[in-house]
Write a protein that holds these residues in place. Sequence first.
Motif, PDB file in Angstrom:
ATOM      1  N   LEU A  53      18.063  -1.776  -5.843  1.00 47.13           N
ATOM      2  CA  LEU A  53      18.471  -2.883  -4.978  1.00 47.13           C
ATOM      3  C   LEU A  53      19.146  -3.986  -5.793  1.00 47.13           C
ATOM      4  O   LEU A  53      20.183  -4.525  -5.382  1.00 47.13           O
ATOM      5  N   ILE A  54      18.563  -4.310  -6.930  1.00 47.65           N
ATOM      6  CA  ILE A  54      19.164  -5.325  -7.810  1.00 47.65           C
ATOM      7  C   ILE A  54      20.561  -4.884  -8.252  1.00 47.65           C
ATOM      8  O   ILE A  54      21.499  -5.692  -8.299  1.00 47.65           O
ATOM      9  N   ALA A  55      20.700  -3.597  -8.548  1.00 44.02           N
ATOM     10  CA  ALA A  55      22.002  -3.077  -8.961  1.00 44.02           C
ATOM     11  C   ALA A  55      23.029  -3.226  -7.841  1.00 44.02           C
ATOM     12  O   ALA A  55      24.192  -3.581  -8.088  1.00 44.02           O
ATOM     13  N   ILE A  56      22.620  -2.959  -6.598  1.00 43.94           N
ATOM     14  CA  ILE A  56      23.529  -3.092  -5.454  1.00 43.94           C
ATOM     15  C   ILE A  56      23.966  -4.540  -5.295  1.00 43.94           C
ATOM     16  O   ILE A  56      25.151  -4.840  -5.089  1.00 43.94           O
ATOM     17  N   LEU A  57      23.008  -5.467  -5.397  1.00 43.13           N
ATOM     18  CA  LEU A  57      23.344  -6.882  -5.282  1.00 43.13           C
ATOM     19  C   LEU A  57      24.300  -7.299  -6.404  1.00 43.13           C
ATOM     20  O   LEU A  57      25.271  -8.021  -6.171  1.00 43.13           O
ATOM     21  N   ALA A  58      24.005  -6.821  -7.610  1.00 45.48           N
ATOM     22  CA  ALA A  58      24.792  -7.234  -8.777  1.00 45.48           C
ATOM     23  C   ALA A  58      26.203  -6.666  -8.768  1.00 45.48           C
ATOM     24  O   ALA A  58      27.155  -7.338  -9.169  1.00 45.48           O
ATOM     25  N   LEU A  59      26.344  -5.439  -8.297  1.00 44.45           N
ATOM     26  CA  LEU A  59      27.642  -4.759  -8.390  1.00 44.45           C
ATOM     27  C   LEU A  59      28.476  -4.860  -7.125  1.00 44.45           C
ATOM     28  O   LEU A  59      29.705  -4.795  -7.188  1.00 44.45           O
ATOM     29  N   LEU A  60      27.825  -5.019  -5.969  1.00 43.75           N
ATOM     30  CA  LEU A  60      28.563  -5.045  -4.704  1.00 43.75           C
ATOM     31  C   LEU A  60      28.714  -6.449  -4.112  1.00 43.75           C
ATOM     32  O   LEU A  60      29.726  -6.754  -3.484  1.00 43.75           O
ATOM     33  N   TYR A  61      27.720  -7.294  -4.296  1.00 45.47           N
ATOM     34  CA  TYR A  61      27.729  -8.586  -3.613  1.00 45.47           C
ATOM     35  C   TYR A  61      28.105  -9.753  -4.529  1.00 45.47           C
ATOM     36  O   TYR A  61      28.971 -10.561  -4.174  1.00 45.47           O
ATOM     37  N   ILE A  62      27.469  -9.853  -5.683  1.00 44.92           N
ATOM     38  CA  ILE A  62      27.738 -10.998  -6.560  1.00 44.92           C
ATOM     39  C   ILE A  62      29.204 -11.076  -6.982  1.00 44.92           C
ATOM     40  O   ILE A  62      29.771 -12.182  -7.006  1.00 44.92           O
ATOM     41  N   PRO A  63      29.881  -9.954  -7.316  1.00 47.42           N
ATOM     42  CA  PRO A  63      31.307 -10.062  -7.683  1.00 47.42           C
ATOM     43  C   PRO A  63      32.184 -10.652  -6.580  1.00 47.42           C
ATOM     44  O   PRO A  63      33.271 -11.167  -6.869  1.00 47.42           O
ATOM     45  N   GLN A  64      31.740 -10.585  -5.314  1.00 49.79           N
ATOM     46  CA  GLN A  64      32.541 -11.141  -4.221  1.00 49.79           C
ATOM     47  C   GLN A  64      32.479 -12.661  -4.143  1.00 49.79           C
ATOM     48  O   GLN A  64      33.307 -13.279  -3.471  1.00 49.79           O
ATOM     49  N   LEU A  65      31.490 -13.248  -4.818  1.00 50.28           N
ATOM     50  CA  LEU A  65      31.241 -14.682  -4.676  1.00 50.28           C
ATOM     51  C   LEU A  65      32.466 -15.527  -5.006  1.00 50.28           C
ATOM     52  O   LEU A  65      32.709 -16.553  -4.362  1.00 50.28           O
ATOM     53  N   PHE A  66      33.227 -15.119  -6.006  1.00 48.94           N
ATOM     54  CA  PHE A  66      34.317 -15.966  -6.479  1.00 48.94           C
ATOM     55  C   PHE A  66      35.672 -15.283  -6.328  1.00 48.94           C
ATOM     56  O   PHE A  66      36.585 -15.499  -7.133  1.00 48.94           O
ATOM     57  N   MET A  67      35.799 -14.454  -5.277  1.00 49.13           N
ATOM     58  CA  MET A  67      37.072 -13.814  -4.981  1.00 49.13           C
ATOM     59  C   MET A  67      37.731 -14.491  -3.783  1.00 49.13           C
ATOM     60  O   MET A  67      37.053 -15.011  -2.887  1.00 49.13           O
ATOM     61  N   GLN A  68      39.042 -14.492  -3.763  1.00 47.85           N
ATOM     62  CA  GLN A  68      39.796 -15.147  -2.700  1.00 47.85           C
ATOM     63  C   GLN A  68      40.234 -14.128  -1.643  1.00 47.85           C
ATOM     64  O   GLN A  68      40.387 -12.945  -1.928  1.00 47.85           O
ATOM     65  N   GLY A  69      40.476 -14.634  -0.439  1.00 46.98           N
ATOM     66  CA  GLY A  69      40.889 -13.783   0.664  1.00 46.98           C
ATOM     67  C   GLY A  69      39.699 -13.396   1.510  1.00 46.98           C
ATOM     68  O   GLY A  69      38.696 -12.899   0.997  1.00 46.98           O
ATOM     69  N   MET A  70      39.826 -13.629   2.799  1.00 42.26           N
ATOM     70  CA  MET A  70      38.699 -13.400   3.687  1.00 42.26           C
ATOM     71  C   MET A  70      39.209 -13.031   5.074  1.00 42.26           C
ATOM     72  O   MET A  70      40.345 -13.345   5.446  1.00 42.26           O
ATOM     73  N   PHE A  71      38.359 -12.339   5.830  1.00 44.32           N
ATOM     74  CA  PHE A  71      38.667 -12.001   7.218  1.00 44.32           C
ATOM     75  C   PHE A  71      39.091 -13.263   7.965  1.00 44.32           C
ATOM     76  O   PHE A  71      38.526 -14.333   7.756  1.00 44.32           O
ATOM     77  N   VAL A  72      40.065 -13.154   8.839  1.00 40.21           N
ATOM     78  CA  VAL A  72      40.692 -14.329   9.434  1.00 40.21           C
ATOM     79  C   VAL A  72      39.702 -15.211  10.181  1.00 40.21           C
ATOM     80  O   VAL A  72      39.768 -16.446  10.122  1.00 40.21           O
ATOM     81  N   ASP A  73      38.733 -14.621  10.896  1.00 42.40           N
ATOM     82  CA  ASP A  73      37.748 -15.436  11.610  1.00 42.40           C
ATOM     83  C   ASP A  73      36.929 -16.272  10.634  1.00 42.40           C
ATOM     84  O   ASP A  73      36.670 -17.458  10.863  1.00 42.40           O
ATOM     85  N   GLY A  74      36.505 -15.648   9.526  1.00 43.36           N
ATOM     86  CA  GLY A  74      35.726 -16.373   8.529  1.00 43.36           C
ATOM     87  C   GLY A  74      36.519 -17.487   7.878  1.00 43.36           C
ATOM     88  O   GLY A  74      35.974 -18.559   7.573  1.00 43.36           O
ATOM     89  N   THR A  75      37.807 -17.251   7.649  1.00 44.13           N
ATOM     90  CA  THR A  75      38.669 -18.284   7.079  1.00 44.13           C
ATOM     91  C   THR A  75      38.787 -19.462   8.039  1.00 44.13           C
ATOM     92  O   THR A  75      38.723 -20.631   7.629  1.00 44.13           O
ATOM     93  N   LEU A  76      38.954 -19.160   9.324  1.00 44.50           N
ATOM     94  CA  LEU A  76      39.030 -20.208  10.344  1.00 44.50           C
ATOM     95  C   LEU A  76      37.735 -21.015  10.387  1.00 44.50           C
ATOM     96  O   LEU A  76      37.762 -22.256  10.438  1.00 44.50           O
ATOM     97  N   TYR A  77      36.598 -20.324  10.368  1.00 45.77           N
ATOM     98  CA  TYR A  77      35.314 -21.027  10.409  1.00 45.77           C
ATOM     99  C   TYR A  77      35.135 -21.907   9.178  1.00 45.77           C
ATOM    100  O   TYR A  77      34.544 -22.989   9.259  1.00 45.77           O
ATOM    101  N   GLY A  78      35.658 -21.449   8.032  1.00 47.90           N
ATOM    102  CA  GLY A  78      35.601 -22.270   6.829  1.00 47.90           C
ATOM    103  C   GLY A  78      36.393 -23.558   6.997  1.00 47.90           C
ATOM    104  O   GLY A  78      35.964 -24.628   6.542  1.00 47.90           O
ATOM    105  N   SER A  79      37.553 -23.473   7.662  1.00 51.99           N
ATOM    106  CA  SER A  79      38.356 -24.673   7.923  1.00 51.99           C
ATOM    107  C   SER A  79      37.603 -25.652   8.808  1.00 51.99           C
ATOM    108  O   SER A  79      37.593 -26.863   8.558  1.00 51.99           O
TER     109      SER A  79
END
Length: 441
Positions: free
Chosen positions: A10-36
Amino acid sequence: MTKNLGIVVLIAILALLYIPQLFMQGMFVDGTLYGSVSRNFSVSSNLFILAETHDEYGRFIGHPPLLFWLQGLLFKLFGDHFFVERIFCFCVFIFSLIGLSKLMSFIGIKKNHKWIGLVLFSVMPLSYWGQMQNLIEPLLSLFSLGSVYLLMKDNQKPNWKFLGLATILFVAAIMCKGFVALFVLTAPFFSWIIFKSSFKRALLQYCFLLLGLFILIISLYLYEPANDYFSQYFNEQFIKSLTGKREVNPAGRFHLLERLTSEVLVIFIPALLVLFIRRKKLNSMSSTNKKWIVFMLCIGFSASLPILVSPKQMGFYLIPSIPYFILAASVMYVHLLRNINLFSKIKSTVNGVIGGGVFAIGISIAVFNFGSYQRDAELLKAIDRYAANHPEMKFCNVTRPQMTNAMIAYFQRRHGVSLVSKGDCKCNCHLGKEKVIPNQP
C-alpha cells in the motif's frame, strides 16, 4: 514498522502512483474550474457569491459551496500555486483510506488483512483517476462514508455523540453536492432489514438525520444570500439536469450502469470464480460476513443507481459508491485468503527498509517531476507564453471555434484571465492549433 508486507505494498502504491502527482500540472477541466472558484473565494471570502471568472457571466452556482470553502482555506494558507488543489485532493484521499480502515475494523476485518481493501480502493481505475482530479465526489464520498460508519457504530453501541457526528457529516455531504448524498438515509433501513437491528434506534437515527437536513434547509432559506444562491442552483443545475437541459451523455441514460458494471466486475470476478469453483468456501462463510456483503452492496447500489434518473451522467459520479463495493469485496477476499500467507510475516526491519526505500523513491520522483505536465502540456505552455506577453490582461477575446472548456478553465485558474467572444475586447488571443486531451477519464 509493520510486519505485514501488504501494508508495504500500500505504501508503495501511494509513493509511486499518488505522491508523484502532487506537483504535476494539468488537470481534468471540472477540477480546474473548481480550483478557480476556490481561489477566487479565498480572495473575496463571500460565502455565497462564488465566481469562476471576472466577467458578468462568471458567477458560479453549479454546486453547493462546501468544497470551495474548504479548498479556499488551503489557498489562504499556501497562496495561489498550481499544486494547492493536488494537496487538498491527497488529504481527502488519505482521510478516505483512514475512514475505510475504520469501517473495515468495524465489520470484523483484522488489521493484517486491511491492506486488501485499501489496495483495491487505491488501484480501482475510476477511484485512482478521480482522487487527484479535484472533483467534488471524493469529498462527498469521505463525508458520507464517515456518516455511515458512525450510524453503524451507534447501532452497535448507542451513543448520542455518534448520532450527532453522523448527522453533521450527512449535512456536510449534502453541502458538497446536494441531493445525491441522500443515499446515506438508506443505511438505517438496510441495517434494520439485514441485521435485524433495533427498529426504535433506526427511527431515532432517521429523526436525527432528517432534523439535521431540516435545520439546514431552514437556515439556508432564512439567510437571504444563501437563499439566492441555492434557488439559482436548484433551478439552473438540479432541475435542468433532471430534465436534460444541461450536459447530456451521448452514450445514453444507461451509460452509467455499464460503467458501474465494468468497474465492479474488475474487483469481484476473481473472488466469484474462486467461490464458484470451491463452493465449500462459500458455505463456510459466517452468516455475519454474508450479511455485511449484502449490506455494503445495498449501500453501494443506493449511491449509484438513483443517478440514472438524470440524463446528465459522468463516470466519476460513481465515486461515492466505490467504498461500499470495495468493502463487500474485501469481506470476500479476506474469507478466501484467511488461511493463506499471501504476504508472509517477516522481520519488521526488512519491511521498514523496503517501505522506506519505496517511499523515498516516490518522493524523489515527485521532486524530479515538479512542474511537469500530466496532461494538456502544449495547451498549457501556449497559454503561459501568451499570458507572459500580456501581463496586465484580465479579459481575452477568443473566437468561438477556438474557445474550449479547457482553455476557459486554464486561463482563469492560472492567470485570472476571463475569455470572452466579443468584438469590444482589446486583447485578441490566438494560440494556434493546440491539441487538447479529451476531458473524460
